[in-house]
Enzyme design. Structure first.
Site, PDB file in Angstrom:
ATOM      1  N   VAL A  83       0.641  -0.946   0.038  1.00 19.40           N
ATOM      2  CA  VAL A  83      -0.143   0.089  -0.051  1.00 19.40           C
ATOM      3  C   VAL A  83       0.886   1.637  -0.114  1.00 19.40           C
ATOM      4  CG1 VAL A  83      -1.539   0.979   1.412  1.00 19.40           C
ATOM      5  CG2 VAL A  83      -1.762  -1.177   0.876  1.00 19.40           C
ATOM      6  N   ALA A  86      -5.700  19.643  -3.559  1.00 24.38           N
ATOM      7  CA  ALA A  86      -5.878  20.289  -2.671  1.00 24.38           C
ATOM      8  C   ALA A  86      -5.616  21.267  -2.107  1.00 24.38           C
ATOM      9  CB  ALA A  86      -4.382  18.583  -1.662  1.00 24.38           C
ATOM     10  N   ARG A 136      11.504  -0.431   7.536  1.00 26.86           N
ATOM     11  CA  ARG A 136      13.064  -1.513   8.329  1.00 26.86           C
ATOM     12  C   ARG A 136      13.973  -1.706   6.953  1.00 26.86           C
ATOM     13  NH1 ARG A 136      10.376  -6.891  10.569  1.00 26.86           N
ATOM     14  NH2 ARG A 136       7.800  -5.643  10.473  1.00 26.86           N
ATOM     15  N   VAL A 164     -11.315  -0.194   5.968  1.00 27.45           N
ATOM     16  CA  VAL A 164     -12.382  -1.110   5.343  1.00 27.45           C
ATOM     17  C   VAL A 164     -12.542  -0.410   4.172  1.00 27.45           C
ATOM     18  CG1 VAL A 164     -15.071  -0.585   5.699  1.00 27.45           C
ATOM     19  CG2 VAL A 164     -13.383  -0.623   7.775  1.00 27.45           C
ATOM     20  N   GLY A 212     -10.941  -1.032   0.989  1.00 33.58           N
ATOM     21  CA  GLY A 212     -10.064  -0.068   0.428  1.00 33.58           C
ATOM     22  C   GLY A 212     -10.492   1.027   0.007  1.00 33.58           C
ATOM     23  N   ILE A 216     -13.413   1.742  -1.877  1.00 36.38           N
ATOM     24  CA  ILE A 216     -14.510   2.490  -1.234  1.00 36.38           C
ATOM     25  C   ILE A 216     -14.950   3.749  -0.384  1.00 36.38           C
ATOM     26  CG2 ILE A 216     -17.038   1.779  -0.603  1.00 36.38           C
ATOM     27  CD1 ILE A 216     -16.518  -1.444  -1.453  1.00 36.38           C
ATOM     28  N   ASP A 225      -9.947 -10.211  10.295  1.00 36.94           N
ATOM     29  CA  ASP A 225     -10.382  -9.488   9.161  1.00 36.94           C
ATOM     30  C   ASP A 225     -11.718  -8.284   9.232  1.00 36.94           C
ATOM     31  OD1 ASP A 225      -9.389  -7.592   7.919  1.00 36.94           O
ATOM     32  OD2 ASP A 225      -9.744  -8.209   6.520  1.00 36.94           O
ATOM     33  N   LYS A 271     -13.234  -5.023  10.689  1.00 37.11           N
ATOM     34  CA  LYS A 271     -13.794  -3.852   9.699  1.00 37.11           C
ATOM     35  C   LYS A 271     -15.547  -3.473  10.165  1.00 37.11           C
ATOM     36  CE  LYS A 271     -10.892  -4.863   6.203  1.00 37.11           C
ATOM     37  NZ  LYS A 271     -10.743  -6.059   4.499  1.00 37.11           N
TER      38      LYS A 271
END
Lengths: 432, 432
Positions: free
Chosen positions: A15, A34, A46, A131, A133, A135, A200, A204
């Site tokens: 991501v 923006a 890392r 939650v 992605g 949407i 998971d 959500k």
């Protein structure tokens, strides 16, 4: 044009790389919308993979040091996991730095603390990416549907489970084969439990329920059941009855309290959400003004999740420092799953003898459970016992789950029932 | 809790009454989310219907007087129509009062002026209710998808037309009967032209294109074609070919410019948007980060539209005075419909003689139009001429519309073609 929004990003996984790429690809459009530059000042991870173009961002390996910098406007947390991620978010907020996170686990488990901390510090806390992605379901619940009282919502909010159920439906695969296909394609982890056991999705759903009912994050009250008990046979019988089996997160406000549950669910085929396939996600929200609204899209992936992260960043750049959740003064009671109501699908493996169906029907009838539909199949032979048995398939009307549990126990103890009864919930996803 | 947001509302029709009712029904939830009271201070309408509960709002009959009051935070314009509505919005903005409107016509036709005026005055201008009722598509395009460059979007944005096409599809009705049914049910006006000729959809598409491509409101550049030319026969042939006919607004950015067009369109049945039925609306947006996202819901009605109006009011109450459109410095070129590309469906009524199909295919082939699929039906008898004729149905690959126009003219002039050729566009609604 104002001065740049200075952003530090923790994490450089899928991501995070999506965020880097999309900010670069759409730089001019994003800056215009923006009203100022969104500047990735520093990225901490890392290790730095070869071939990742960080642009003008500094790189460091100490995510906690980044989270404590006092010259950032926003810290983006995309490392996943719980402990360190939570520390990053806490550090940033305590420092008065706003936060964007895609971490459903820390929001579900620590959301109340983090929202309170953000409020005290006057910071923004964005978690659209946590939650479903791409949407914009967080924005929908907190803004676009702000004029509504939500009656219920139901979502396909785990792409892995939806991919597996879709493969089982379309190709007749069994669970194990579909899971292995999902793993081959990178849609399931080597250890798939968090996805296929529904954890998971429960994270959500905790977030969605908090927003829909202004009630805070209450993960431990979410009932969770995964998809590993669903068989290709159940999918086939459901199909004959006019249903698809979907792994849904459902939360509903009733007079008695709020229910929140994640489980495989039979949904009428004519419902759009029954036709959301593969790794796609969808959330259906019933508002008392809007009526039903459905939001569908990619539930995961580098660029879809980046789309959600950047939506939060653009809002912050515009100076729209809105905290999408209230910590409630009073929270409604939550219902245990035994106190909820559902229609049920039962698959009862029973001896092929006259009168078995009548016995089962009698046990249901004694408990005022009425039968909506039933299928009785040609006999099968149990290869170990050589006994002939048939699956009895029953679809019931809506009934209290406690009553159904009692009925299932009674049916299970009939001598003619030769195997474990499968019991799945059915939801019409309508108000009636 | 801050001081109340003082709101004046012009109009007391269906949507305005919905606003009244929803603000009352959901008062506590809305106040909590808005952070302060949303107070309907005054309502102006030509007349006050019996039985309408105005709550604590004053009533007056002079909408223009209301629009000039200088003690309001927001004027809500819900009278519809153009001239007076436009005057109300201008008055309010010139006065420094923010505006919420559900008026697609004035936004499509005067949006550039109104946005500029709002910007100069530092006001908010909300128009979520102008497109697709309860569906938060304005918020999606301007906020949630702000990180994306939109490639294209396609929407079912007129409930009347969708109701009629659905009735024609599901019940085999012809256009006129379906229209009359829509009128009986209150889904179509006595004069239905604004809906069935696509003008209402073109207004809405103008707004969506302005937001998707940051390009301003350019109604006169939208190509518009209604549904009155679609027959039950076309719907049946489309079905056999795997398509549904939907009245879509489509806008797309190509290298040559932006196209915006409203017309009946053959859409593959497997696309979710092909399964949006009755008066429901839906918008499918292709973003270069999010991928495809689909938003579905009620496109009209008192409470769904009120949901959108109140969403705008809650944002303003929160002090989020965001103007969702930029007046662009440069606007991309718009393509004439002749310069766009589509696949086409052709229904060619022709004499039932050997070689006609070959002639048609030859004329297409000469123009490099390739045939994707074709149906040739059993013969019909033309009752006036007593001649036997057959409809030739052809689905083409993607072709430039100008080339197709030329081909259709050539086919039409064949002596064996005995009636007007029907020509509909086909869209896969994918990027490929």
């Amino acid at each position: 044009m104002g001065k740049p929004l200075r952003v530090g990003m923790c994490g450089l996984g899928t991501v995070a790389q999506g965020v880097l790429n999309v900010l670069r690809d759409n730089h001019d459009a994003i800056t215009q919308r923006a009203g100022r530059e969104i500047q990735l000042t520093q990225i901490a991870s890392r290790s730095l993979k070869a071939g990742v173009d960080l642009g003008s961002a500094e790189f460091c390996t100490d995510v906690l040091a980044l989270s404590r910098r006092d010259d950032l406007d926003v810290v983006v947390e995309l490392i996943g996991g719980e402990e360190t991620a939570l520390e990053i978010v806490r550090n940033a907020l305590r420092n008065g730095t706003s936060v964007v996170t895609g971490n459903k686990a820390i929001m579900a488990l620590h959301g109340n603390e983090l929202v309170e901390l953000a409020r005290e510090q006057g910071c923004s806390l964005g978690f659209e990416a946590a939650v479903a992605g791409a949407i914009p379901i967080i924005a929908a619940l907190t803004r676009s549907l702000a004029g509504n009282q939500v009656g219920w919502l139901a979502g396909i909010i785990n792409g892995t489970s939806n991919f597996i159920l879709t493969a089982m439906t379309e190709e007749g695969q069994n669970f194990q084969d579909a899971l292995e296909e999902a793993q081959r394609l990178g849609y399931a982890e080597a250890d798939p439990t968090v996805d296929v056991d529904g954890i998971d999705a429960a994270h959500k759903l905790t977030i969605l329920a908090a927003l829909a009912f202004d009630m805070g994050f209450r993960f431990s009250d979410v009932y969770t059941e995964g998809i590993s008990g669903v068989t290709a046979e159940d999918i086939e019988y459901a199909d004959q009855l006019g249903y698809r089996i979907k792994h849904l997160g459902i939360t509903r406000r009733t007079e008695a309290g709020v229910e929140a549950r994640v489980h495989p669910t039979l949904v009428p085929k004519r419902q759009l959400i029954a036709n959301i396939n593969g790794v796609m996600n969808a959330v259906l929200v019933q508002g008392n003004a809007a009526g039903p609204t459905l939001f569908c899209g990619a539930g995961a992936g580098d660029r879809p999740s980046a789309s959600a992260v950047i939506a939060d960043l653009v809002e912050m750049a515009r100076g729209i420092a809105f905290l999408p959740v209230k910590t409630p003064n009073v929270s409604p009671p939550m219902l245990a799953v035994e106190d909820t109501q559902s229609a049920f699908y039962l698959r009862i493996p029973s001896l092929d003898q006259p009168g078995v169906f009548a016995k089962v029907a009698g046990l249901l009838s004694e408990r005022d459970i009425s039968i909506e539909a039933a299928i009785q199949r040609e006999q099968a032979i149990d290869t170990t016992s050589q006994q002939a048995w048939v699956p009895i398939i029953i679809l019931t009307h809506v009934v209290n789950e406690r009553v159904m549990n009692d009925a299932v126990a009674a049916v299970q103890s009939l001598p003619e029932v030769v195997g474990q009864i499968t019991r799945l919930r059915v939801d019409q996803l309508t108000d009636g």
